[in-house]
Design a protein around this motif. Structure first.
Motif, mmCIF file in Angstrom:
data_model
loop_
_atom_site.group_PDB
_atom_site.id
_atom_site.type_symbol
_atom_site.label_atom_id
_atom_site.label_comp_id
_atom_site.label_asym_id
_atom_site.label_seq_id
_atom_site.Cartn_x
_atom_site.Cartn_y
_atom_site.Cartn_z
ATOM 1 N N THR B 128 48.832 33.091 -24.023
ATOM 2 C CA THR B 128 49.230 34.292 -24.753
ATOM 3 C C THR B 128 48.892 34.228 -26.241
ATOM 4 O O THR B 128 48.412 35.207 -26.819
ATOM 5 C CB THR B 128 50.738 34.558 -24.548
ATOM 6 O OG1 THR B 128 50.997 34.532 -23.144
ATOM 7 C CG2 THR B 128 51.147 35.907 -25.106
ATOM 8 N N GLY B 129 49.118 33.087 -26.878
ATOM 9 C CA GLY B 129 48.828 32.964 -28.310
ATOM 10 C C GLY B 129 47.352 33.169 -28.610
ATOM 11 O O GLY B 129 46.972 33.883 -29.545
ATOM 12 N N GLN B 130 46.512 32.541 -27.793
ATOM 13 C CA GLN B 130 45.066 32.661 -27.978
ATOM 14 C C GLN B 130 44.617 34.102 -27.706
ATOM 15 O O GLN B 130 43.750 34.642 -28.406
ATOM 16 C CB GLN B 130 44.324 31.692 -27.041
ATOM 17 C CG GLN B 130 44.593 30.207 -27.285
ATOM 18 C CD GLN B 130 45.809 29.689 -26.538
ATOM 19 O OE1 GLN B 130 46.839 30.347 -26.462
ATOM 20 N NE2 GLN B 130 45.708 28.500 -25.983
ATOM 21 N N PHE B 131 45.209 34.717 -26.674
ATOM 22 C CA PHE B 131 44.885 36.124 -26.375
ATOM 23 C C PHE B 131 45.233 36.996 -27.584
ATOM 24 O O PHE B 131 44.454 37.850 -28.000
ATOM 25 C CB PHE B 131 45.696 36.631 -25.176
ATOM 26 C CG PHE B 131 45.177 36.215 -23.825
ATOM 27 C CD1 PHE B 131 44.163 35.286 -23.664
ATOM 28 C CD2 PHE B 131 45.723 36.784 -22.673
ATOM 29 C CE1 PHE B 131 43.701 34.920 -22.400
ATOM 30 C CE2 PHE B 131 45.265 36.434 -21.403
ATOM 31 C CZ PHE B 131 44.266 35.498 -21.272
ATOM 32 N N LEU B 132 46.439 36.783 -28.107
ATOM 33 C CA LEU B 132 46.896 37.616 -29.221
ATOM 34 C C LEU B 132 45.982 37.431 -30.430
ATOM 35 O O LEU B 132 45.586 38.411 -31.079
ATOM 36 C CB LEU B 132 48.350 37.262 -29.572
ATOM 37 C CG LEU B 132 48.947 38.011 -30.763
ATOM 38 C CD1 LEU B 132 49.005 39.524 -30.485
ATOM 39 C CD2 LEU B 132 50.355 37.491 -31.090
ATOM 40 N N ALA B 133 45.631 36.187 -30.719
ATOM 41 C CA ALA B 133 44.747 35.924 -31.867
ATOM 42 C C ALA B 133 43.413 36.654 -31.669
ATOM 43 O O ALA B 133 42.871 37.250 -32.607
ATOM 44 C CB ALA B 133 44.514 34.419 -32.019
ATOM 45 N N ALA B 134 42.890 36.648 -30.444
ATOM 46 C CA ALA B 134 41.618 37.331 -30.168
ATOM 47 C C ALA B 134 41.777 38.833 -30.327
ATOM 48 O O ALA B 134 40.926 39.503 -30.937
ATOM 49 C CB ALA B 134 41.133 36.990 -28.763
ATOM 50 N N LEU B 135 42.867 39.392 -29.799
ATOM 51 C CA LEU B 135 43.054 40.853 -29.858
ATOM 52 C C LEU B 135 43.213 41.331 -31.294
ATOM 53 O O LEU B 135 42.786 42.424 -31.650
ATOM 54 C CB LEU B 135 44.271 41.274 -29.022
ATOM 55 C CG LEU B 135 44.134 41.092 -27.508
ATOM 56 C CD1 LEU B 135 45.430 41.468 -26.796
ATOM 57 C CD2 LEU B 135 42.965 41.910 -26.959
#
Ligand SMILES: Cc1cc2nc3c(=O)[nH]c(=O)nc-3n(C[C@H](O)[C@H](O)[C@H](O)COP(=O)(O)OP(=O)(O)OC[C@H]3O[C@@H](n4cnc5c(N)ncnc54)[C@H](O)[C@@H]3O)c2cc1C
Ligand SMILES: Nc1ncnc2c1ncn2[C@@H]1O[C@H](COP(=O)(O)O)[C@@H](O)[C@H]1O
Lengths: 327, 251
Positions: B128-135
């Motif tokens: 989730t953290g990596q997804f959020l950073a990408a988004l």
């Protein structure tokens, strides 16, 4: 299915865990039809590409911007290549390197991702993936919606792919310079020099727990037994927290997840978080002074007693019996 | 400084978790729930940063899930979060949709730093953290074991398979926490009393205007069991003998 596998490497050769991800990919391609390609990322990685080409065709992105592992450019390179080449499945090892960058790339590709795949099956053309949950107490069988699908694969669950016997082609990709943009900077890596193999790569792992009072004792007993068996030294989180064992030795839910041929737990109680990291080992040996320690529930062989007495005796007898494993 | 801390409500990790007989989920009725341990570490770090800065900095805890989430958000407030936001959603969520909803909260709140757990100990996804950073297209540092504030930047030590890596990132950024970042405090009695008066906004998920896009379809759950020999040995000699059979034969 067009499949790409991110090749993690040490600057010279592909790491063993990526060969497991390749084995997963080849098995999916065999069942679903399709092809498997490596993606090698880094700077001055010709020897890595050559090593990778023994197994499968290779795409290489070589740039000074990829000298050190920083998620931002690595993820953008992966998602760009996947889009440009129309890959439908992206696989990588379950390592800290991949866990940092691959999910970031996955979000740029639509978010269909499964972590830590331990088994797969093609059913009616759909790829069903088993992923451990709750520190491995439960396994969920999932299907990812949307394309591409992105997965990390547990090295302990798939035997490493073997060289194919031929040399495959290597293609270097030139990408737009904006792909390499990076706002962070890398300030270095501090690692303890460890002459022993890594716990993820060894056939025998000897781990120590809170029974060991200091780094010297740990080295003498855990390190000594690991050496006597030609294996790796590991540890519970308790010793890492106490500063007795270095961080990269931690086995468990939040450390490394391994399945060596033999795992020997010395003075480890067997908390669920520790078991999550080693319970799929082929043979488990536990030595603990507490006959009720939960580690005995998952052990094939248990010996009740004081590790400070048992380990030296074991090392001595093993050395005189010449029991050992070559790596 | 404004710090956003996403927190997940998860079953206590010391409990034995099993799949339900029909494989549709995990048997959770009897389970005590806690703040995901890595999120507790993120909260602790956020609170320490605010305590150190001593200005009007704030730590905002966010939880996305069923109405029960407010219990764990109260715990977050008792640990020292300034205020909390509960996004009420009774549909199943995967990391993709959690990250998309968190992005909306980030756009509303404009934090300088999102501090969150590296992994939720229920789905163990670590996404989730990596997804959020990408988004958000923000820099990220995962698996943090030390965070140092610099002017407009942070320096983060990261725990990797090969040792500790150090990264410097400009803010805003997403940082995910590893176990050794700190020891989270227990909520004190005074903290619990104070928490009752702290703001806890409940937002129905519909209000964020994001249609959920399921990415992970779970077909079934099953409990993992391996059968072991469980043989008790009496002496080191017996162990050497077993190791010789099991280990030596493969050499
Ligand atoms: C979110 C979370 C994640 C975690 N992740 C991990 C993880 O990845 N890996 C991990 O290991 N832990 C992890 N833990 C910690 C875990 O819960 C345990 O605290 C830890 O595994 C205990 O380590 P230990 O067995 O060495 O110590 P203890 O539980 O203290 O056990 C020590 C054992 O040694 C025995 N003993 C003591 N002296 C002797 C002697 N002289 N001879 C023989 N036996 C002796 C005792 O009987 C006891 O069984 C995690 C915890 C949490 C909350
Ligand atoms: N439903 C949720 N509500 C708030 N935060 C969440 C939620 N799910 C995941 N997170 C955050 O994302 C982190 C990683 O979760 P995961 O990717 O599921 O392992 C957790 O440690 C939390 O900080």
């Amino acid at each position: 299915m067009r499949i790409v596998v991110v090749a993690e490497h040490d600057g010279t050769a592909v790491r063993g865990a990526s060969l497991s991800a390749l084995a997963f990919a080849q098995s999916v391609a065999a069942a679903a039809g399709g092809d498997v390609t490596w993606l090698v990322l880094g700077h001055q990685v010709d020897s890595v590409a050559q090593d990778a080409a023994r197994f499968a065709p290779v795409l290489v992105v070589d740039s000074p911007a990829l000298e050190n592992p920083i998620a931002e450019p690595f993820a953008r390179v992966i998602s760009t290549v996947v889009k440009e080449r129309g890959f439908e499945l992206v696989a990588a090892a379950s390592s800290t390197f991949a866990k940092d960058i691959v999910p970031r790339a996955a979000a740029q590709l639509g978010g269909a991702m499964a972590s830590d795949v331990v088994r797969h099956e093609l059913v009616d053309g759909r790829l069903q993936l088993d992923t451990p949950r709750y520190a491995g107490a439960v396994t969920a069988t999932v299907v990812l919606q949307g394309s591409p699908q992105i997965v990390t694969v547990r090295g302990s669950a798939y035997a490493a792919a073997q060289p194919s016997g031929e040399t495959h082609g290597v293609e270097r990709l030139e990408l737009d310079s904006a792909v390499f943009n990076c706002r962070g900077s890398y300030e270095g890596l501090k690692s303890k020099q460890n002459a022993r193999p890594d716990v993820t790569e060894a056939r025998v792992v000897v781990s120590g727990g809170r029974a060991f009072k200091n780094a010297e004792d740990f080295e003498q007993h855990v390190g000594g037994l690991a050496d006597a068996l030609g294996g790796a030294a590991g540890s519970s989180r308790a010793l890492v927290d106490a500063g007795i064992a270095p961080n990269e030795l931690q086995v468990g839910q939040t450390g490394k997840i391994i399945a060596p041929e033999v795992y020997i737990a010395l003075g480890i109680s067997g908390a669920v978080q520790h078991l999550a990291g080693m319970k799929n080992s082929r043979t488990i040996v536990a030595v603990n002074s507490d006959p009720e320690a939960p580690i005995f529930d998952v052990a094939d062989y248990g010996l009740v007693g004081d590790v400070y007495k048992i380990t030296p005796e074991l090392i001595e007898k093993l050395e005189s019996h010449a029991v050992g494993l070559s790596r | 400084m404004k710090i956003l801390v996403p927190t997940k409500r998860v079953p206590d990790t010391d409990q034995k978790i099993t799949a339900t007989a029909d494989g549709s989920g995990v048997a959770s009725d009897h389970l005590p729930f806690v703040v995901n341990p890595f999120d507790a570490i993120a909260l602790e770090e956020g609170v320490r940063i605010v305590e150190k800065l001593g200005d009007d900095s704030e730590v905002i805890a966010v939880g996305i899930g069923e109405a029960d989430y407010v219990h764990q958000l109260r715990t977050a407030l008792a640990m020292g979060a300034t205020r909390a936001i509960c996004v009420e959603c009774d549909q199943p969520l995967d990391p993709w949709n959690v990250a998309r909803l968190l992005k909306e909260i980030v756009l509303r709140e404009q934090p300088d730093l999102v501090l969150m757990g590296k992994q939720a100990v229920d789905d163990d996804a670590n996404q989730t953290g990596q997804f959020l950073a990408a988004l958000l297209d923000w820099p990220q540092a995962t698996f943090a074991s030390r965070i140092e504030l610099l002017a407009g930047e942070i320096r983060v030590d990261r725990e990797t398979d090969h040792g500790i890596e150090t990264l410097r990132l400009p803010l805003p950024a997403v940082v995910t926490t590893d176990l050794r970042l700190n020891e989270p405090r227990y909520a004190s009695m005074a903290g619990i009393m104070k928490a009752k008066k702290k703001p806890l906004d409940v937002i129905p998920v519909a209000e964020l205007g994001i249609a959920l896009e399921p990415r992970v379809e779970v077909l079934r759950y099953h409990s993992s069991e391996t059968v072991r020999r469980g043989e008790r040995l009496r002496s080191v000699d017996e162990l050497v003998e077993r190791l010789r059979q099991d280990v030596g034969a493969q050499a």
